[in-house]
Motif scaffolding. Structure first.
Motif, short mmCIF file in Angstrom:
data_model
loop_
_atom_site.label_atom_id
_atom_site.label_comp_id
_atom_site.label_asym_id
_atom_site.label_seq_id
_atom_site.Cartn_x
_atom_site.Cartn_y
_atom_site.Cartn_z
N PRO A 54 0.80 -1.23 0.00
CA PRO A 54 0.00 0.00 0.00
C PRO A 54 0.84 1.28 0.00
CG PRO A 54 0.18 -0.81 2.22
CD PRO A 54 0.91 -1.80 1.33
N GLN A 55 1.91 1.35 -0.79
CA GLN A 55 2.80 2.51 -0.76
C GLN A 55 2.08 3.81 -1.11
OE1 GLN A 55 3.35 -0.34 -2.23
NE2 GLN A 55 5.38 -1.08 -1.84
N PHE A 56 1.22 3.77 -2.10
CA PHE A 56 0.51 4.98 -2.51
C PHE A 56 -0.43 5.45 -1.40
CE2 PHE A 56 -2.92 7.21 -4.81
CZ PHE A 56 -2.15 8.24 -5.35
N VAL A 57 -1.06 4.52 -0.74
CA VAL A 57 -1.97 4.87 0.35
C VAL A 57 -1.18 5.47 1.52
CG1 VAL A 57 -3.61 3.95 2.03
CG2 VAL A 57 -3.64 3.12 -0.32
N VAL A 58 -0.01 4.92 1.81
CA VAL A 58 0.84 5.45 2.87
C VAL A 58 1.28 6.87 2.54
CG1 VAL A 58 3.08 5.18 4.03
CG2 VAL A 58 1.63 3.19 3.65
N TYR A 59 1.62 7.12 1.28
CA TYR A 59 2.01 8.47 0.86
C TYR A 59 0.85 9.45 1.07
CZ TYR A 59 3.91 12.28 -1.92
OH TYR A 59 4.39 13.50 -2.31
N LEU A 60 -0.35 9.04 0.69
CA LEU A 60 -1.52 9.91 0.88
C LEU A 60 -1.79 10.18 2.36
CD1 LEU A 60 -3.99 8.53 -1.81
CD2 LEU A 60 -2.67 10.65 -1.88
N ILE A 61 -1.64 9.16 3.19
CA ILE A 61 -1.84 9.34 4.63
C ILE A 61 -0.80 10.30 5.20
CG2 ILE A 61 -1.71 8.14 6.85
CD1 ILE A 61 -3.03 5.74 5.43
N LEU A 62 0.45 10.14 4.78
CA LEU A 62 1.49 11.05 5.25
C LEU A 62 1.22 12.48 4.78
CD1 LEU A 62 4.72 8.92 4.79
CD2 LEU A 62 3.72 9.72 6.93
N TRP A 63 0.70 12.63 3.57
CA TRP A 63 0.38 13.95 3.04
C TRP A 63 -0.66 14.64 3.93
CZ3 TRP A 63 -1.23 14.69 -2.78
CH2 TRP A 63 -1.35 16.05 -3.08
N VAL A 64 -1.65 13.88 4.36
CA VAL A 64 -2.71 14.44 5.19
C VAL A 64 -2.23 14.65 6.63
CG1 VAL A 64 -4.97 13.93 6.19
CG2 VAL A 64 -4.54 13.47 3.77
N MET A 65 -1.44 13.73 7.17
CA MET A 65 -1.06 13.76 8.58
C MET A 65 0.13 14.67 8.90
SD MET A 65 -3.31 11.88 10.01
CE MET A 65 -2.63 11.66 11.63
N MET A 66 1.06 14.83 7.97
CA MET A 66 2.24 15.66 8.22
C MET A 66 1.85 17.13 8.15
SD MET A 66 5.27 13.71 6.12
CE MET A 66 6.45 15.02 6.29
N PRO A 67 2.18 17.92 9.16
CA PRO A 67 1.84 19.34 9.10
C PRO A 67 2.73 20.08 8.11
CG PRO A 67 3.14 18.89 11.05
CD PRO A 67 2.85 17.57 10.41
N SER A 68 2.21 21.17 7.58
CA SER A 68 3.04 22.01 6.71
C SER A 68 4.04 22.76 7.59
CB SER A 68 2.18 22.98 5.92
OG SER A 68 1.54 23.87 6.79
N GLU A 69 4.98 23.40 6.95
CA GLU A 69 6.04 24.09 7.68
C GLU A 69 5.49 25.19 8.59
OE1 GLU A 69 10.51 25.64 6.59
OE2 GLU A 69 9.01 25.57 5.02
N GLU A 70 4.48 25.93 8.12
CA GLU A 70 3.91 27.01 8.95
C GLU A 70 3.22 26.45 10.18
OE1 GLU A 70 2.04 26.77 5.73
OE2 GLU A 70 3.81 27.58 4.80
N LYS A 71 2.42 25.41 10.00
CA LYS A 71 1.71 24.83 11.13
C LYS A 71 2.68 24.22 12.14
CE LYS A 71 -2.56 23.83 8.73
NZ LYS A 71 -3.47 22.80 8.23
N TYR A 72 3.74 23.60 11.64
CA TYR A 72 4.75 23.02 12.53
C TYR A 72 5.44 24.12 13.34
CZ TYR A 72 8.88 20.55 14.15
OH TYR A 72 9.87 20.02 14.93
N ALA A 73 5.81 25.22 12.66
CA ALA A 73 6.48 26.32 13.34
C ALA A 73 5.55 26.99 14.36
CB ALA A 73 6.98 27.34 12.34
N ALA A 74 4.28 27.10 14.04
CA ALA A 74 3.33 27.73 14.95
C ALA A 74 3.11 26.92 16.22
CB ALA A 74 1.99 27.94 14.24
N THR A 75 3.14 25.60 16.10
CA THR A 75 2.93 24.77 17.29
C THR A 75 4.24 24.55 18.05
OG1 THR A 75 3.24 22.73 16.01
CG2 THR A 75 1.00 23.56 16.26
N ARG A 76 5.35 24.85 17.43
CA ARG A 76 6.65 24.61 18.04
C ARG A 76 6.95 25.63 19.14
NH1 ARG A 76 10.17 20.62 18.56
NH2 ARG A 76 12.27 21.25 18.10
N TYR A 77 6.49 26.88 18.99
CA TYR A 77 6.85 27.94 19.95
C TYR A 77 5.64 28.46 20.65
CZ TYR A 77 11.21 27.76 17.44
OH TYR A 77 12.37 27.34 16.88
#
Length: 67
Positions: free
Chosen positions: A44-67
């Motif tokens: 299920p590599q394609f499905v895993v990629y899609l799940i990671l796309w949805v679950m991984m935060p973008s750089e802005e969201k990551y930076a906002a929750t980091r500080y």
């Protein structure tokens, strides 16, 4: 060590491979090649990629929750 997020710089489609490369200290090209080669295997590599796309935060969201 860096967190797991989808960066704006170096992304091709969604930034999943670029984010995984940054997180684990690999080049994004290496991760993209491994992802492409893994598609030759059954699973299920394609499905895993899609799940990671949805679950991984973008750089802005990551930076906002980091500080």
């Amino acid at each position: 060590m860096a967190g797991l997020y989808r960066p704006h710089q170096g992304r091709m489609i969604a930034g999943v491979c670029a984010g995984l490369g940054r997180r684990f200290g690999l080049s994004s090209t290496t991760v993209r090649l491994l992802a492409l080669l893994s598609c030759l295997l059954p699973g299920p590599q394609f499905v895993v990629y899609l799940i990671l796309w949805v679950m991984m935060p973008s750089e802005e969201k990551y930076a906002a929750t980091r500080y």
